[in-house]
Design a protein around this motif. Structure first.
Motif, mmCIF file in Angstrom:
data_model
loop_
_atom_site.group_PDB
_atom_site.id
_atom_site.type_symbol
_atom_site.label_atom_id
_atom_site.label_comp_id
_atom_site.label_asym_id
_atom_site.label_seq_id
_atom_site.Cartn_x
_atom_site.Cartn_y
_atom_site.Cartn_z
ATOM 1 N N GLN A 70 0.735 -1.298 0.094
ATOM 2 C CA GLN A 70 0.083 -0.008 0.065
ATOM 3 C C GLN A 70 0.654 1.202 -0.165
ATOM 4 O O GLN A 70 0.184 2.329 0.160
ATOM 5 C CB GLN A 70 -0.964 -0.077 1.031
ATOM 6 N N GLU A 71 2.112 1.156 -0.297
ATOM 7 C CA GLU A 71 3.005 2.300 -0.307
ATOM 8 C C GLU A 71 2.485 2.907 -1.678
ATOM 9 O O GLU A 71 2.300 2.226 -2.805
ATOM 10 C CB GLU A 71 4.514 1.948 -0.365
ATOM 11 N N ILE A 72 2.386 4.385 -1.656
ATOM 12 C CA ILE A 72 1.912 4.914 -2.675
ATOM 13 C C ILE A 72 3.499 5.630 -3.569
ATOM 14 O O ILE A 72 4.260 6.307 -2.822
ATOM 15 C CB ILE A 72 1.025 6.001 -2.522
ATOM 16 N N ALA A 73 3.585 5.275 -4.851
ATOM 17 C CA ALA A 73 4.886 5.821 -5.419
ATOM 18 C C ALA A 73 4.379 6.524 -6.664
ATOM 19 O O ALA A 73 3.266 6.112 -7.358
ATOM 20 C CB ALA A 73 5.706 4.691 -5.873
ATOM 21 N N LEU A 74 5.134 7.525 -7.015
ATOM 22 C CA LEU A 74 4.772 8.208 -8.345
ATOM 23 C C LEU A 74 5.666 7.709 -9.408
ATOM 24 O O LEU A 74 6.623 7.548 -9.644
ATOM 25 C CB LEU A 74 5.349 9.747 -8.334
ATOM 26 N N MET A 75 4.666 7.140 -10.535
ATOM 27 C CA MET A 75 5.240 6.381 -11.561
ATOM 28 C C MET A 75 5.236 7.190 -13.092
ATOM 29 O O MET A 75 3.922 7.649 -13.097
ATOM 30 C CB MET A 75 4.428 4.984 -11.739
ATOM 31 N N PRO A 76 6.113 7.261 -13.913
ATOM 32 C CA PRO A 76 6.067 7.662 -15.083
ATOM 33 C C PRO A 76 5.099 6.895 -15.790
ATOM 34 O O PRO A 76 5.104 5.817 -15.731
ATOM 35 C CB PRO A 76 7.396 7.944 -15.378
ATOM 36 N N PRO A 77 4.238 7.561 -16.545
ATOM 37 C CA PRO A 77 3.114 7.084 -17.490
ATOM 38 C C PRO A 77 3.743 5.892 -18.410
ATOM 39 O O PRO A 77 3.240 4.897 -18.614
ATOM 40 C CB PRO A 77 2.401 8.040 -18.358
ATOM 41 N N HIS A 78 4.844 6.033 -18.943
ATOM 42 C CA HIS A 78 5.578 5.113 -19.701
ATOM 43 C C HIS A 78 5.948 3.778 -19.358
ATOM 44 O O HIS A 78 6.038 2.695 -19.710
ATOM 45 C CB HIS A 78 6.707 5.803 -20.585
ATOM 46 N N THR A 79 5.953 3.823 -17.827
ATOM 47 C CA THR A 79 6.362 2.420 -17.025
ATOM 48 C C THR A 79 5.065 1.886 -16.543
ATOM 49 O O THR A 79 5.309 0.753 -15.771
ATOM 50 C CB THR A 79 7.203 2.975 -15.861
ATOM 51 N N VAL A 80 4.004 2.250 -16.992
ATOM 52 C CA VAL A 80 2.576 1.909 -16.714
ATOM 53 C C VAL A 80 1.727 1.171 -17.831
ATOM 54 O O VAL A 80 1.725 1.566 -18.657
ATOM 55 C CB VAL A 80 1.655 2.975 -15.889
ATOM 56 N N SER A 81 1.234 -0.051 -17.413
ATOM 57 C CA SER A 81 0.362 -0.656 -18.366
ATOM 58 C C SER A 81 -0.793 -1.289 -17.646
ATOM 59 O O SER A 81 -0.562 -1.548 -16.291
ATOM 60 C CB SER A 81 1.047 -1.765 -19.190
#
Length: 127
Positions: A70-81
């Motif tokens: 449940q830790e929240i991390a800021l992810m760049p959109p190009h790393t997300v699918s």
């Protein structure tokens, strides 16, 4: 992909530094990044200095723990699918990811040892 491709509540697979995670988008940030709440670990972070890969003799050997449940991390959109499937239990996924990373490193260690053995044979042939 952009942040517009994901809405809060979407279940995603995302890379953060050298780890891979399954999580839930909680917020679309003004910075363009996605705030993702970690639900499971898909790949354990790599240890060591990323600027000097596979070098054990660096001044600072980075230790990287996986992101917490449940830790929240800021992810760049190009790393997300998008993630389609059942979200595994965090602790189970963490231990499985850790074991996979240990197996990968053990295989690499055995490869290096075998390579050194073969080079010693060549050395004997050459002298």
């Amino acid at each position: 992909m952009s942040t517009h491709d994901f809405q809060p509540g979407a279940i995603v697979k995302a890379s953060y530094k050298t780890g891979e995670y399954i999580g839930e988008v909680v917020e679309l940030m003004n910075s363009g990044k996605l705030a993702v709440r970690v639900l499971a670990v898909a790949g354990h972070p790599v240890q060591g200095d990323l600027h000097h890969p596979m070098d054990p003799d660096v001044p600072y050997f980075h230790e990287r723990p996986a992101l917490a449940y449940q830790e929240i991390a800021l992810m760049p959109p190009h790393t997300v699918s998008a993630y389609h499937g059942t979200v595994p239990d965090y602790r189970t996924s963490l231990l499985q990811a850790l074991e996979r990373e240990q197996e990968r490193l053990d295989r690499m260690r055995r490869w290096a040892e075998r390579g050194l053995e073969e080079l010693e044979k060549r050395k004997r042939d050459y002298t």
